[in-house]
Design an enzyme around this catalytic site. Sequence first.
Site, short mmCIF file in Angstrom:
data_model
loop_
_atom_site.label_atom_id
_atom_site.label_comp_id
_atom_site.label_asym_id
_atom_site.label_seq_id
_atom_site.Cartn_x
_atom_site.Cartn_y
_atom_site.Cartn_z
N ASP A 1 -10.40 -7.56 16.93
CA ASP A 1 -9.18 -7.86 16.81
C ASP A 1 -8.53 -7.83 17.96
O ASP A 1 -8.32 -6.60 18.61
CB ASP A 1 -8.53 -6.71 15.49
CG ASP A 1 -7.21 -6.78 15.61
OD1 ASP A 1 -6.56 -8.11 15.41
OD2 ASP A 1 -6.52 -5.82 15.44
N GLU B 1 -10.37 -12.61 15.50
CA GLU B 1 -9.27 -13.03 14.68
C GLU B 1 -8.63 -14.23 15.50
O GLU B 1 -8.45 -14.11 16.84
CB GLU B 1 -8.33 -11.93 14.62
CG GLU B 1 -7.16 -12.36 13.61
CD GLU B 1 -6.14 -11.15 13.39
OE1 GLU B 1 -6.52 -10.17 12.70
OE2 GLU B 1 -4.96 -11.08 14.01
N ASP C 1 -6.17 -0.55 14.39
CA ASP C 1 -6.68 -1.89 15.19
C ASP C 1 -8.39 -1.54 15.14
O ASP C 1 -9.12 -2.39 14.94
CB ASP C 1 -6.39 -1.65 16.71
CG ASP C 1 -4.81 -1.54 16.69
OD1 ASP C 1 -4.45 -2.80 16.97
OD2 ASP C 1 -4.41 -0.67 16.88
#
Length: 176
Positions: free
Chosen positions: A4, A64, A137
């Site tokens: 991410d 992502e 996160d």
Amino acid sequence: MGIDPGTNIMGYGLIHHKGSSAEILSLGVVQLNKYSNQALKLKKIFERTLALIDEYQPDELAIEAPFYGKNVQSMLKLGRAQGVAMASALYRSIPIFEYSPKKIKQSITGNGNASKEQVAAMLINFFSIQQPPKYLDATDGLAVAVCHYFQKSTETTKDNYSGWKQYISKNPDRIK
């Protein structure tokens, strides 16, 4: 390996899957907010991602994909962070797979509009995580890896048959 990307905090998760089960190898964040220089942040993303790759030897990297936002400067910075993480995988000849934020949330929670907290709760339950990570996160990075695992699992379990003969040969237990 799932990433991410971020310019202040980058989340990551590494899983190992065997057959139909998966286990967490590593889960964490890379703190970048202590660096004021954007170029230095990008260097740290590259170095840390490369170190994780060298340590865990993942077969694939899932990340992502970029999303559209109102702040153009933030989008550019995030795009650079994504690119640097991808470059580290390419540097080690690791295939890259991108998933949209909605796709990741959908695969983990069944809802493409789920919150970070909902995603984290599902992963904590799925993996029976005893000590939840401090930063969401980290679970976001894990969610990317798990999304990719689910995608690969459904691709490999899809059966395509050219006819009844092939179906019967692959499913003898279903014939009575």
